[in-house]
Design an enzyme around this catalytic site. Structure first.
Site, short mmCIF file in Angstrom:
data_model
loop_
_atom_site.label_atom_id
_atom_site.label_comp_id
_atom_site.label_asym_id
_atom_site.label_seq_id
_atom_site.Cartn_x
_atom_site.Cartn_y
_atom_site.Cartn_z
N GLY A 1 47.09 34.07 37.36
CA GLY A 1 47.94 33.98 38.56
C GLY A 1 47.88 32.59 39.17
N THR B 1 41.14 30.64 41.42
CA THR B 1 41.66 31.95 41.81
C THR B 1 41.63 32.06 43.33
OG1 THR B 1 41.32 34.34 41.86
CG2 THR B 1 39.38 33.03 41.38
N ILE B 2 42.72 32.56 43.89
CA ILE B 2 42.71 32.76 45.35
C ILE B 2 41.74 33.87 45.73
CG2 ILE B 2 45.11 31.99 45.62
CD1 ILE B 2 45.75 35.01 46.28
N ASP B 3 41.39 34.73 44.77
CA ASP B 3 40.54 35.89 45.08
C ASP B 3 39.09 35.52 45.40
OD1 ASP B 3 42.56 37.75 44.82
OD2 ASP B 3 42.27 37.94 42.66
N GLY C 1 43.74 40.97 47.11
CA GLY C 1 42.30 41.24 46.93
C GLY C 1 42.11 42.64 46.40
N LEU D 1 53.16 34.96 49.00
CA LEU D 1 53.13 33.81 49.91
C LEU D 1 51.73 33.23 50.03
CD1 LEU D 1 55.36 35.00 52.91
CD2 LEU D 1 55.98 33.38 51.10
N ARG E 1 49.43 32.87 47.97
CA ARG E 1 48.91 32.06 46.87
C ARG E 1 49.78 30.85 46.54
NH1 ARG E 1 49.78 36.27 41.78
NH2 ARG E 1 51.91 35.68 41.34
#
Lengths: 405, 405
Positions: A11, A139-141, A186, A296, A298
């Site tokens: 992603g 990763t944004i997570d 998340g 949005l 990410r």
């Protein structure tokens, strides 16, 4: 002098291209490789020889690319088969890399990409192939282990904090206000939802409740908490992670949000929509709004963290240096040396260890009630959102440049 | 020396507080009134004597308030009854204004607020009450007549354009991409959805299709268009206004998006969700994403247009000047004198004319196919999103100040 290649996987984030530019610029300085190739659409594209020469791109375009969100080299969700069961892909890939005289392969991604790095590195070692494989985290997570945090997360947190503040103000204008539910991404971990604790007005967090996958969700307690807070202050602002689950580990969004439209399609309304409906059902207010931030969070480069962009850039730069030292099968991590003043370095960790692990939000940073986070969490988040990048504009919108169109 | 009062009404925007500060600062310069009062929660709050003295607030707080989104004086959705049927409210209000020695009343709002201004002005004239009533326009919908555009719209358009660009990039990273649908507000008019035409990559609009309430929506043509474009380019990016309707004027979101959850609640899934489902039903791809921007588009100060903020400020400033000239029952409008260089002035128009009208997106700015807008529309939008404000930050998030908490 040989060449190297860099590709992106999984992603997108707002800062994934900065890592590519960090590596590219480091090579301009250090001249480790003759050419830096870009593999379009990750491993999947490289296997199709979808490869461009990034070294020959103009500096101006590279500067725009650096501040462009999403994977500007394209991405894939492609997992290499296990070597034992099938070595063909490995052989094809090595053949292509040799064709381009490539001796270092860099992959910007999350768990799956680190799995790819570990597998390729092992294969190369076993077969005496002189190619190194280095991972750059993304990763944004924020759920990769063996790194304090991941590039991409800080910018997502900044967007979440900013829009939480703004939607809180929007939800507070009437004499009779209602309940607002903001849903973050998340699926497995609560880092993104928890980061909303940084949104404060006059020093006080705007969120009344924050719900994370790491704390079992109890519908009865939730409704009691919300009702009580609503009676006290006539408005309630809630942050929820898409991945919250009950005490048996079942996703709330799976077993309760399902409804059917008139065509018989099953709809997954999102967990915020489910919470909206159970509040309406409880009957103490008719004013309930739910908003999913969706993708949005990410890709919002217009609200990115400059700290995050810089760290992504540095991770790319360090990857090149480590490759020139002969390292392989490793990932560049971020290690927080100090919080105030905020300072980090970038040690190597084993790609394999990262691939098979998930870093959960610490239980000790969740309050006893399971509906908010502690001040320690807030201190952890705050340095990650520092400063804003100086974006280039064209006709008053950000000027972006990608290579996969 | 007498006093004046300013209040806000209707849905919030990013720039509504700038109009209050424009008026306040103009009064500091011109000293027209001794005190500038702020009515909290519009007419509804004023009727409860919920009034603060804005003149005594520190300059620092006023500066933060100027760049704070949403209605920082609170808002209401309160329509005065017709004078013929009930004069009590009018009498109560005038009594309160006299109590505070107020001779000018300013209302920042849309159609309904201009209706309030027209009614109060008429009542005052009929009863020889020496109080003037002036309207200041505000709505992200841009649907007020007799003004080139409305404060609040430019910032919403800038956020829509920026996030359209960013989500387009996010939706374009794989070899096999899908269809992305971005839903904007605009129940009755298409200005917001149309403004997405400003989002361009390498000079080409990123949107493939834009659907507005002003062009009748035909499901069969829609599916044919999307399928054809998907076959050509392997991805389709769609912008849709929440208010699109069929040739008989029925809202698409009303008659087709309704489904029921397990409690029997009727759900309005939003029109983008409906489009997502009919595309899935058509069967040519399984990758379809829908995203509603929701209230983000009206409160995203972090992505505001400085042109919009300045015009909102100037409209407040001009309102004070017009009041000092004895005007009443009027609204400050924005008149575009020139597009390049962009130049406007602020003539008065009748509040009553504005109250009973809606400005639709011009049919001649919609293409023949009914699925995109013309270059004239783009030229209209572009000057409205110019430049970004220099926001104050606190702990790396925007520092906001409101008075209605």
């Amino acid at each position: 002098m040989s060449n190297c290649i860099i590709a992106q996987s999984g992603g997108p984030t707002a800062v994934i291209n900065s890592s590519v530019v960090g590596l590219l610029n480091a090579n301009k300085e250090l001249k480790t490789f003759e050419k830096v190739y870009g593999g379009l659409n990750g491993i999947e594209g490289i296997l199709n020889r979808n490869i461009i020469d990034l070294s020959s791109v103009s500096e101006n375009e590279i500067d725009n690319f650096r501040f462009t969100p999403s994977s500007g080299l394209g991405s894939c969700r492609y997992k290499l088969k296990d070597l034992d069961s099938c070595s063909e892909e490995y052989e094809s890939l090595i053949e292509i890399l040799r064709e381009y005289d490539i001796t270092s392969f860099f992959y910007v991604g999350g768990n799956d990409s680190m799995d790819t790095i570990a597998k390729l590195s092992r294969y190369a070692k076993q077969n005496d192939i002189g190619i190194s494989f280095i991972g750059i985290p993304k990763t944004i997570d924020n759920d990769l282990k063996f790194t304090d945090h991941t590039p991409g997360f800080g910018s997502a947190a900044k967007f979440i904090g900013t829009t939480a503040l703004e939607t809180y103000l929007d939800a507070s204008v009437y004499i009779n206000n209602g309940i607002f539910i903001l849903e973050t991404m998340g699926r497995d971990t609560g880092w993104l939802a928890a980061s909303a604790c940084i949104a404060k007005l006059d020093g006080k967090p705007i969120a009344d409740f924050i719900y994370l996958p790491e704390a079992a969700f109890d519908k009865i307690k939730f409704l009691n908490d919300v009702r009580q807070r609503f009676e006290e202050q006539n408005k309630v602002y809630i942050i929820v992670s898409e991945g919250i689950r009950d005490k048996d580990g079942r996703f709330i969004s799976e077993f309760d949000c399902v409804s059917q439209d008139k065509f018989g399609h099953v709809q997954l309304g999102g967990v915020s929509e489910y919470l909206r409906r159970i509040i309406l059902d409880a009957g103490f207010t008719t004013r309930v709004k739910a908003l999913q931030l969706g993708v949005l969070q990410r890709c919002a480069m217009h609200c990115a963290s400059d700290t995050d962009l810089t760290e992504a850039y540095n991770a790319g730069k360090m990857a090149l240096q480590y490759a020139s030292q002969g390292e392989s099968g490793k990932m560049v991590s971020i290690n927080r040396l100090s919080n105030e003043p905020y300072e980090v370095n970038y040690p190597l960790v084993n790609a394999e260890d990262v691939a098979n692990n998930v870093k959960y939000f610490p239980i000790e940073w969740i309050n006893k009630e399971g509906n908010f986070v502690t001040p320690e969490a807030c201190s952890y988040f705050e340095p990650l959102i520092k400063d804003s990048p100086n974006l280039a504009f064209e006709r008053n919108l950000p000027k972006y440049k990608v290579f996969n169109q």
